[in-house]
Design a protein around this motif. Sequence first.
Motif, short mmCIF file in Angstrom:
data_model
loop_
_atom_site.label_atom_id
_atom_site.label_comp_id
_atom_site.label_asym_id
_atom_site.label_seq_id
_atom_site.Cartn_x
_atom_site.Cartn_y
_atom_site.Cartn_z
N VAL A 93 0.83 -1.22 0.00
CA VAL A 93 0.00 0.00 0.00
C VAL A 93 0.86 1.27 0.00
N SER A 94 2.18 1.11 0.03
CA SER A 94 3.05 2.26 0.31
C SER A 94 3.00 3.35 -0.77
N ASP A 95 2.60 3.01 -2.00
CA ASP A 95 2.52 4.05 -3.04
C ASP A 95 1.42 5.06 -2.71
N LEU A 96 0.34 4.59 -2.07
CA LEU A 96 -0.78 5.47 -1.73
C LEU A 96 -0.83 5.83 -0.26
N VAL A 97 -0.36 4.95 0.59
CA VAL A 97 -0.53 5.11 2.04
C VAL A 97 0.82 4.94 2.76
N PRO A 98 1.59 6.03 2.87
CA PRO A 98 2.89 5.90 3.53
C PRO A 98 2.76 5.59 5.01
N ALA A 99 3.75 4.86 5.53
CA ALA A 99 3.73 4.48 6.95
C ALA A 99 4.97 5.00 7.67
N VAL A 100 4.78 5.36 8.94
CA VAL A 100 5.89 5.69 9.83
C VAL A 100 5.91 4.62 10.92
N LYS A 116 17.22 -7.11 14.47
CA LYS A 116 16.76 -7.50 13.13
C LYS A 116 15.39 -6.84 12.91
N ASN A 117 15.24 -6.13 11.81
CA ASN A 117 13.97 -5.43 11.56
C ASN A 117 13.52 -5.73 10.13
N LEU A 118 12.32 -6.35 10.00
CA LEU A 118 11.80 -6.68 8.67
C LEU A 118 10.86 -5.62 8.12
N THR A 119 10.32 -4.78 9.00
CA THR A 119 9.22 -3.91 8.57
C THR A 119 9.64 -2.48 8.19
N ALA A 120 10.72 -1.97 8.81
CA ALA A 120 11.04 -0.54 8.65
C ALA A 120 11.32 -0.15 7.21
N SER A 121 11.85 -1.08 6.41
CA SER A 121 12.21 -0.68 5.04
C SER A 121 10.97 -0.54 4.15
N ALA A 122 9.79 -0.91 4.65
CA ALA A 122 8.56 -0.64 3.90
C ALA A 122 7.92 0.67 4.36
N CYS A 123 8.60 1.37 5.27
CA CYS A 123 8.06 2.63 5.83
C CYS A 123 8.89 3.81 5.34
N VAL A 124 8.32 5.02 5.44
CA VAL A 124 9.10 6.20 5.02
C VAL A 124 10.14 6.56 6.07
N GLY A 125 9.92 6.17 7.31
CA GLY A 125 10.89 6.47 8.36
C GLY A 125 10.49 5.81 9.66
N GLN A 126 11.33 6.01 10.66
CA GLN A 126 11.17 5.28 11.92
C GLN A 126 11.53 6.21 13.08
N ILE A 127 10.77 6.08 14.17
CA ILE A 127 11.07 6.83 15.39
C ILE A 127 11.14 5.84 16.54
N TYR A 135 4.92 8.62 19.62
CA TYR A 135 3.74 8.59 18.76
C TYR A 135 3.41 9.98 18.22
N THR A 136 3.58 11.01 19.06
CA THR A 136 3.29 12.37 18.58
C THR A 136 4.37 12.81 17.58
N LEU A 137 5.61 12.36 17.81
CA LEU A 137 6.67 12.66 16.82
C LEU A 137 6.35 11.98 15.49
N ALA A 138 5.87 10.74 15.58
CA ALA A 138 5.53 9.99 14.36
C ALA A 138 4.40 10.70 13.60
N LEU A 139 3.42 11.22 14.35
CA LEU A 139 2.31 11.92 13.69
C LEU A 139 2.83 13.16 12.96
N GLN A 140 3.68 13.92 13.62
CA GLN A 140 4.23 15.12 12.97
C GLN A 140 5.02 14.75 11.72
N ALA A 141 5.81 13.69 11.82
CA ALA A 141 6.62 13.25 10.67
C ALA A 141 5.72 12.80 9.51
N LEU A 142 4.64 12.10 9.85
CA LEU A 142 3.73 11.61 8.81
C LEU A 142 3.01 12.78 8.13
#
Length: 150
Positions: A93-100, A116-127, A135-142
């Motif tokens: 879904v990342s083309d339409l719905v980016p994830a943090v 070991k992290n399998l999920t972060a590379s499908a996201c635009v970034g990580q906090i 969570y509030t930082l993630a909201l601002q980043a998104l």
Amino acid sequence: MKILVLNGPNLNLLGSREPEIYGKETLADIETQLRTCAKQLSADIKIEFRQSNSEAELITWIGETRRVYDGIIINPAALTHTSLGLYDALKAVSDLVPAVEIHLSNTHTREKIRQKNLTASACVGQIMGFKGFGYTLALQALIETLSNRR
Ligand code: DQA
């Protein structure tokens, strides 16, 4: 702007679960803080906040986000380290719905298995590492990511 906030296994136990690592706040406290932050950022932000202990349910929810949600904030919890299915769902879904991606603890400073992290590379970034405040930082980043995409 509709944001889906997903929380993975055992995050329903926050507050009593290893508070020295994850903080004393419950998931309900974190949700309240996030809603307050969303209101301050813009009246236009709608938050849907969910938790599941089921990998399948989380994958299904992610797959249903296209054309319904504008972005995802996800704490995949232990599934971060194991779930190719969750990675595939986020990627699909990342083309339409980016994830943090957000983590309460700094997993880099913890047991080797958590590095070991399998999920972060499908996201635009990580906090990570700021407990519930992340969570509030993630909201601002998104929100910043979404406004740059428009
Ligand atoms: C976590 C880190 C994971 O390693 C762990 O399994 C969790 C919580 C965090 O938020 O710090 O359940 O995602």
